[in-house]
Design a protein around this motif. Structure first.
Motif, PDB file in Angstrom:
ATOM      1  N   PHE A 247     -47.543-105.785  55.656  1.00 23.70           N
ATOM      2  CA  PHE A 247     -48.192-106.461  54.530  1.00 23.70           C
ATOM      3  C   PHE A 247     -49.422-105.684  54.064  1.00 23.70           C
ATOM      4  N   LEU A 248     -50.164-105.108  55.013  1.00 20.33           N
ATOM      5  CA  LEU A 248     -51.324-104.308  54.642  1.00 20.33           C
ATOM      6  C   LEU A 248     -50.899-103.050  53.885  1.00 20.33           C
ATOM      7  N   LEU A 249     -49.771-102.472  54.272  1.00 17.23           N
ATOM      8  CA  LEU A 249     -49.254-101.307  53.556  1.00 17.23           C
ATOM      9  C   LEU A 249     -48.911-101.667  52.110  1.00 17.23           C
ATOM     10  N   ALA A 250     -48.299-102.831  51.932  1.00 22.47           N
ATOM     11  CA  ALA A 250     -47.934-103.262  50.577  1.00 22.47           C
ATOM     12  C   ALA A 250     -49.175-103.499  49.723  1.00 22.47           C
ATOM     13  N   LEU A 251     -50.208-104.098  50.312  1.00 21.10           N
ATOM     14  CA  LEU A 251     -51.424-104.413  49.564  1.00 21.10           C
ATOM     15  C   LEU A 251     -52.258-103.183  49.248  1.00 21.10           C
ATOM     16  N   THR A 252     -52.140-102.124  50.059  1.00 20.83           N
ATOM     17  CA  THR A 252     -52.999-100.949  49.874  1.00 20.83           C
ATOM     18  C   THR A 252     -52.288 -99.770  49.213  1.00 20.83           C
ATOM     19  N   THR A 253     -50.950 -99.829  49.123  1.00 17.37           N
ATOM     20  CA  THR A 253     -50.215 -98.709  48.505  1.00 17.37           C
ATOM     21  C   THR A 253     -49.308 -99.151  47.364  1.00 17.37           C
ATOM     22  N   GLY A 254     -48.980-100.435  47.284  1.00 15.35           N
ATOM     23  CA  GLY A 254     -48.059-100.913  46.254  1.00 15.35           C
ATOM     24  C   GLY A 254     -46.612-100.594  46.557  1.00 15.35           C
ATOM     25  N   ALA A 255     -46.319-100.146  47.771  1.00 16.98           N
ATOM     26  CA  ALA A 255     -44.948 -99.782  48.137  1.00 16.98           C
ATOM     27  C   ALA A 255     -44.064-101.021  48.199  1.00 16.98           C
ATOM     28  N   THR A 276     -61.162 -87.017  54.961  1.00 23.82           N
ATOM     29  CA  THR A 276     -60.311 -87.608  53.935  1.00 23.82           C
ATOM     30  C   THR A 276     -60.330 -89.126  54.046  1.00 23.82           C
ATOM     31  N   VAL A 277     -60.108 -89.779  52.933  1.00 24.67           N
ATOM     32  CA  VAL A 277     -60.107 -91.241  52.921  1.00 24.67           C
ATOM     33  C   VAL A 277     -58.691 -91.798  52.907  1.00 24.67           C
ATOM     34  N   SER A 278     -57.701 -90.931  52.669  1.00 22.28           N
ATOM     35  CA  SER A 278     -56.317 -91.402  52.642  1.00 22.28           C
ATOM     36  C   SER A 278     -55.381 -90.315  53.142  1.00 22.28           C
ATOM     37  N   LYS A 279     -54.206 -90.731  53.601  1.00 27.92           N
ATOM     38  CA  LYS A 279     -53.169 -89.822  54.081  1.00 27.92           C
ATOM     39  C   LYS A 279     -51.987 -89.912  53.130  1.00 27.92           C
ATOM     40  N   LEU A 299     -47.214 -91.863  48.577  1.00 28.56           N
ATOM     41  CA  LEU A 299     -48.063 -92.994  48.934  1.00 28.56           C
ATOM     42  C   LEU A 299     -49.392 -92.466  49.459  1.00 28.56           C
ATOM     43  N   LEU A 300     -50.478 -93.104  49.044  1.00 25.82           N
ATOM     44  CA  LEU A 300     -51.799 -92.768  49.571  1.00 25.82           C
ATOM     45  C   LEU A 300     -52.217 -93.896  50.500  1.00 25.82           C
ATOM     46  N   VAL A 301     -52.063 -93.658  51.808  1.00 24.98           N
ATOM     47  CA  VAL A 301     -52.357 -94.686  52.806  1.00 24.98           C
ATOM     48  C   VAL A 301     -53.801 -94.521  53.276  1.00 24.98           C
ATOM     49  N   LEU A 305     -55.917 -97.536  57.922  1.00 23.66           N
ATOM     50  CA  LEU A 305     -54.610 -98.144  58.156  1.00 23.66           C
ATOM     51  C   LEU A 305     -53.644 -97.133  58.765  1.00 23.66           C
ATOM     52  N   TYR A 306     -53.702 -95.895  58.297  1.00 21.42           N
ATOM     53  CA  TYR A 306     -52.830 -94.845  58.832  1.00 21.42           C
ATOM     54  C   TYR A 306     -53.081 -94.652  60.330  1.00 21.42           C
TER      55      TYR A 306
END
Length: 472
Positions: A247-255, A276-279, A299-301, A305-306
């Protein structure tokens, strides 16, 4: 729903091997000999006219007595020869429409190959009238009726191509112009063929200017910030690690669901760079990760979270689930990142070599069950009465992104010099969301503007009513 013995039904074969009969004196090495009880022996050769030697989850239309409907099944087989590979879900949808058409024929004792002189007595017009009755009784939607009619038309077109000659036209065809926007948002028109049958299902376009839903591959409802917070808090209370991370992946990447649950452990193996701030994680065709239509994107995770995904991939909880899996992939790190307690994937990728073992491969049903059986009750217990679907999280990410960017470049104070910067913002949102059409991205901007106007006007009106009541 289990079909009764008196109904036409669709049965799905887990794997269909495509062959053709041959009496060649020098068959190919892969051919195998068939010896029927009556008649001359022959060879079964690979079907050269098809692009695929086999098809997984292939649908077959069966009459009530269990025998295959010959014409429909030959038409389905012809679709495997298309240059653009047809998905098994699309093929099964076509089979379902043809089964509906076949059931109507048998119920009303209609010969679908008999085309009389009177137009309204022809099978295509009679079936069209039947669909209109179903729409009128609210049994099906107009869009469903139009799709079924289109499927039947394509079936008849194939019959004519296959050599069937009809004495009278099956419909009246004409040219019409279709307006659309290209990937850059420019307006275009294209000439297409239209028939009086499908045109009859036109419905008045409804206005959704102030709806709480927006269009992005379906009607989605962006969750307000307070509902997003309540959702994350509920996930923490429940303590399901897989669902929380997903769910966190969906909220932070839109995947989409299909993307998140086809991630493999190798996609979170490499450490992020310092500072870096995202992977970045590439998804789509060629990555083992499913996307809509196989579209390639990145995707920019967020790093925080990554890092949690990396820890989870090596955790005893996940390794126990991997040990229960019955599927062994060529490389160990090609195993799904998220598995159920039984070691099954939540969503099986379309390219998965083990997909043929399932009549219906996992397609996220366990996620939907989690939402209805655990997440929603937990939210209700803590005073939250909103409802949502997993796909709404994608819209929530999109609106979060739009809000964040427009706070930096407000439309109200934008000057002409700032317009190009605003357009760059629009293009950035489009890239992050993976939209093929710019109009879909524009929908997020329009939603923000129109829904806020509607909310503001409603609030002012309610305040006006409240003031009147107080004065009394």
């Amino acid at each position: 729903m289990k079909a009764s013995p008196t109904q036409v039904r669709v049965e799905v074969l887990r794997k269909l091997d495509c062959y053709q009969p041959s009496v060649s004196q020098s068959p190919s090495p892969e051919a195998w000999r068939c010896s029927p009880r009556d008649g001359r022996p022959f060879w079964a050769e690979r079907l050269q006219s098809h692009f695929r030697d086999n098809c997984y989850h292939y649908p077959v239309v069966l009459d009530p007595d269990g025998s295959p409907w010959q014409e429909a099944n030959r038409y389905l087989l012809s679709r495997l020869a298309d240059i653009s590979p047809i998905s098994h879900r699309t093929l099964e949808s076509i089979a379902g429409d043809l089964a509906h058409f076949r059931q109507w024929q048998l119920d009303d004792d209609i010969d679908f190959l008999n085309v009389p002189g009177r137009p309204r007595a022809r099978p295509t017009y009679r079936y069209c009238a039947f669909l209109h009755d179903l729409v009128g009784f609210h049994t099906i939607k107009a869009s469903t009726a139009k799709r079924r009619m289109s499927t039947v038309q394509n079936f008849y077109r194939w019959l004519e191509h296959d050599g069937v000659r009809f004495p009278h036209p099956l419909w009246v065809e004409s040219d019409t112009r279709l307006s659309f926007k290209d990937a850059k948002g420019l307006q275009h028109q294209r000439q297409v063929k239209s028939t009086d049958l499908t045109r009859s299902f036109r419905t008045a376009r409804q206005s959704h200017d102030f709806s709480e839903y927006l269009e992005d591959g379906g009607k989605l409802r962006p969750l307000p910030k307070d509902e997003q917070i309540a959702l994350v808090e509920a996930l923490q209370r429940i303590g399901n690690t897989e669902m929380t991370l997903a769910f966190l992946l969906a909220l932070t990447t839109g995947a989409r669901l299909q993307t998140i649950f086809t991630l493999r452990s190798k996609h979170v193996a490499s450490p992020p760079r310092d500072g870096t701030v995202s992977k970045r994680i590439k998804v789509g065709h060629g990555t083992l990760i499913n996307t809509k239509y196989g579209k390639q994107m990145t995707l920019l995770v967020p790093v925080w979270l990554y890092t949690r995904l990396q820890i989870y991939s090596q955790s005893p909880r996940r390794l126990q689930r991997v040990a229960k899996s019955q599927h062994t992939y060529p490389e160990v790190d090609e195993q799904y990142l998220f598995l159920t307690r039984a070691g099954q994937p939540y969503y099986m990728a379309t390219s998965d070599p083990f997909a043929f073992l399932y009549r219906s491969p996992p397609r996220g049903n366990a996620v939907t069950q989690f939402i209805h059986q655990q997440l929603m009750p937990n939210l209700n217990q803590h005073g939250h009465d909103f409802t949502f679907r997993f796909h709404d999280l994608r819209a929530s990410f999109g609106m979060n992104l739009v809000e964040s960017l427009l706070d930096q470049h407000s439309e109200r104070h934008a000057t002409d010099e700032q317009r190009p910067e605003f357009f760059q913002t629009l293009m950035y949102v489009r890239e992050r969301m993976g939209h093929s059409q710019l109009s879909t991205t524009e929908g997020y901007l329009n939603y923000r503007k129109k829904f806020k106007i509607a909310s503001h006007l409603q609030s002012e009106f309610e305040s006006f009513l409240e003031q009147i009541v107080k004065e009394e």
